[in-house]
Scaffold this motif. Structure first.
Motif, PDB file in Angstrom:
ATOM      1  N   ALA A  76       0.258  -0.977   0.467  1.00 19.16           N
ATOM      2  CA  ALA A  76       0.140  -0.430   0.352  1.00 19.16           C
ATOM      3  C   ALA A  76       0.561   1.067   0.163  1.00 19.16           C
ATOM      4  N   GLU A  88      -7.623   8.721  -2.524  1.00 15.64           N
ATOM      5  CA  GLU A  88      -7.951   7.311  -2.575  1.00 15.64           C
ATOM      6  C   GLU A  88      -7.315   6.713  -1.564  1.00 15.64           C
ATOM      7  N   LYS A 128      -9.535   4.809   1.177  1.00 19.49           N
ATOM      8  CA  LYS A 128      -9.163   3.673   1.819  1.00 19.49           C
ATOM      9  C   LYS A 128      -9.335   3.578   3.054  1.00 19.49           C
ATOM     10  N   GLU A 169     -12.389   2.907   5.033  1.00 16.12           N
ATOM     11  CA  GLU A 169     -13.014   0.969   5.757  1.00 16.12           C
ATOM     12  C   GLU A 169     -12.519   0.547   6.571  1.00 16.12           C
ATOM     13  N   LEU A 184     -15.062   2.084  -3.718  1.00 17.55           N
ATOM     14  CA  LEU A 184     -15.651   1.777  -2.328  1.00 17.55           C
ATOM     15  C   LEU A 184     -16.373   0.965  -1.572  1.00 17.55           C
TER      16      LEU A 184
END
Length: 393
Positions: free
Chosen positions: A245, A328, A332, A335, A359
């Motif tokens: 990541a 982005e 992420k 989440e 997402l």
């Protein structure tokens, strides 16, 4: 997850009740009240550490932070038939902050002390009421702990109130003084959840910024607020299994680039390789925008996500081309943790909305505007406000 945030009489936030989402975007023009909303959240977090009084003192004291307009704004003023005028106050002066979710809710009411010539600290605000309850809405039957002035009572496991009413100083929060794992485990849980909240507000990237200097490295799952431990935080991300990541975040923002952390006698420093250069750049050589993006990478890829992460104007110093990559990253991160992003940059807001939709996140955009000096949520009618009740004095 928090579902409701309520603020009353804090600067321009005269009476604001906001719905919160998994990823909440707070936007609005300069002076619309975004910074006040951010600071009110920080004040709530300070209360869990018994730091609300000191935090208000840094802002000039409670009188300086209270809503400066009239208690009510009449119809004649709204229709432009008369000017705003002072009115006779019918309610006690107080600053109220609170939040709720599906599991718990919490609210505090800070007010001015009774004049006392025996002390030099006569302007210290006092906790007039403090309550913790189960569920999203305050109800007497749902109260777990309740504080009125100097007295705190807690509910026992049987559902009955404890016969002991404990004394507490007017300037102390019951979250810090009565979070007992045996007598009040829910109070302890609420306190620890609030204490896990994390705030990041405009990292320094000037030539003397702490992030530009190599430092002794230790495992750093949480980036410090000043960014001084940036290199150690990035290396911690690599060694905790999230290196893919990290590489993706760097390549998305700077195609063909890579990042390593050099360890020289225990001192960690950044080595940033850009496409086309013969040697890597260290942190002192990076542009403000590049360094700031790396700081956001370290903050958002944390191996220890908080319950709530609040970002204030993360777009500062970033080129518009970097905003999709930042969006982005933020989406992420949402989440695994609830996020509130305060920003006036519409390109970032639009990029976040798109990234969140991709997402499948619950994304809410709250546009703040000013009306007669007070901050309101654009388009929110009376029936649109989340249900909210303040504990009465």
């Amino acid at each position: 997850m928090l579902t409701t945030l309520a603020v009353e009489n804090y600067r321009s936030l005269r009476d604001l009740v906001l719905p919160l989402s998994r990823l909440t975007l707070v936007t609005g023009a300069n002076g619309s009240g975004k910074s006040s909303l951010y600071r009110s959240l920080r004040l709530l977090a300070d209360a869990s550490r018994n730091g609300a009084v000191a935090a208000l003192a840094r802002e000039g004291g409670l009188p300086s932070t209270l809503w400066a307009g009239p208690e009510t704004i009449g119809r004649a003023v709204r229709e432009g038939r008369t000017r705003v005028q002072g009115t006779v106050r019918s309610k006690p002066v107080g600053l109220r902050l609170g939040f709720s979710g599906d599991e718990f809710g919490y609210a505090l009411d800070l007010g001015l002390p009774v004049p006392d010539l025996r002390t030099s600290f006569g302007l210290d605000p006092e906790f007039k009421r403090e309550s913790v309850w189960t569920g999203p809405v305050l109800k007497q039957a749902k109260l777990l702990a309740d504080r009125a002035g100097p007295s705190v009572r807690t509910r026992e496991q049987t559902g009955a109130w404890s016969e002991d009413v404990d004394p507490i100083r007017h300037t102390d929060s019951m979250l810090s003084e009565f979070a007992d794992p045996r007598r009040a485990p829910e109070l302890l849980l609420v306190r620890e959840r609030i204490r896990s909240w994390r705030f990041y507000d405009q990292f320094r990237t000037d030539s003397g910024a702490p992030a530009r200097t190599p430092r002794i490295g230790t495992r750093t799952p949480v980036l410090g607020h000043d960014g001084a431990d940036l290199a150690a935080a990035l290396q911690t991300i690599r060694e905790t299994g999230n290196d893919a990541a990290l590489d993706e975040a760097i390549d998305h923002a700077f195609p063909g680039s890579s990042l390593d952390v050099a360890n020289v006698d225990g001192r960690f420093g950044i080595r940033f390789r850009q496409h086309g250069l013969l040697r890597p750049l260290d942190a002192a050589e990076l542009s403000d925008g590049t360094l700031r993006y790396l700081l956001w990478v370290a903050a958002l890829l944390t191996p220890r996500p908080p319950e709530l992460l609040v970002l204030n104007e993360p777009e500062t110093s970033l080129h518009p081309d970097l905003l999709p990559a930042l969006a982005e990253l933020i989406a992420k991160a949402a989440e695994s943790t609830q996020l509130i992003v305060v920003s006036h940059a519409q390109p970032l807001v639009r990029a976040l909305e798109a990234a969140g939709d991709e997402l499948g996140l619950d994304v809410g955009t709250l546009a703040l505007v000013k009306e007669f000096g007070q901050t309101i949520l654009s388009g929110q009618g009376t029936l649109d406000r989340p249900s909210w009740y303040w504990p009465k004095r």
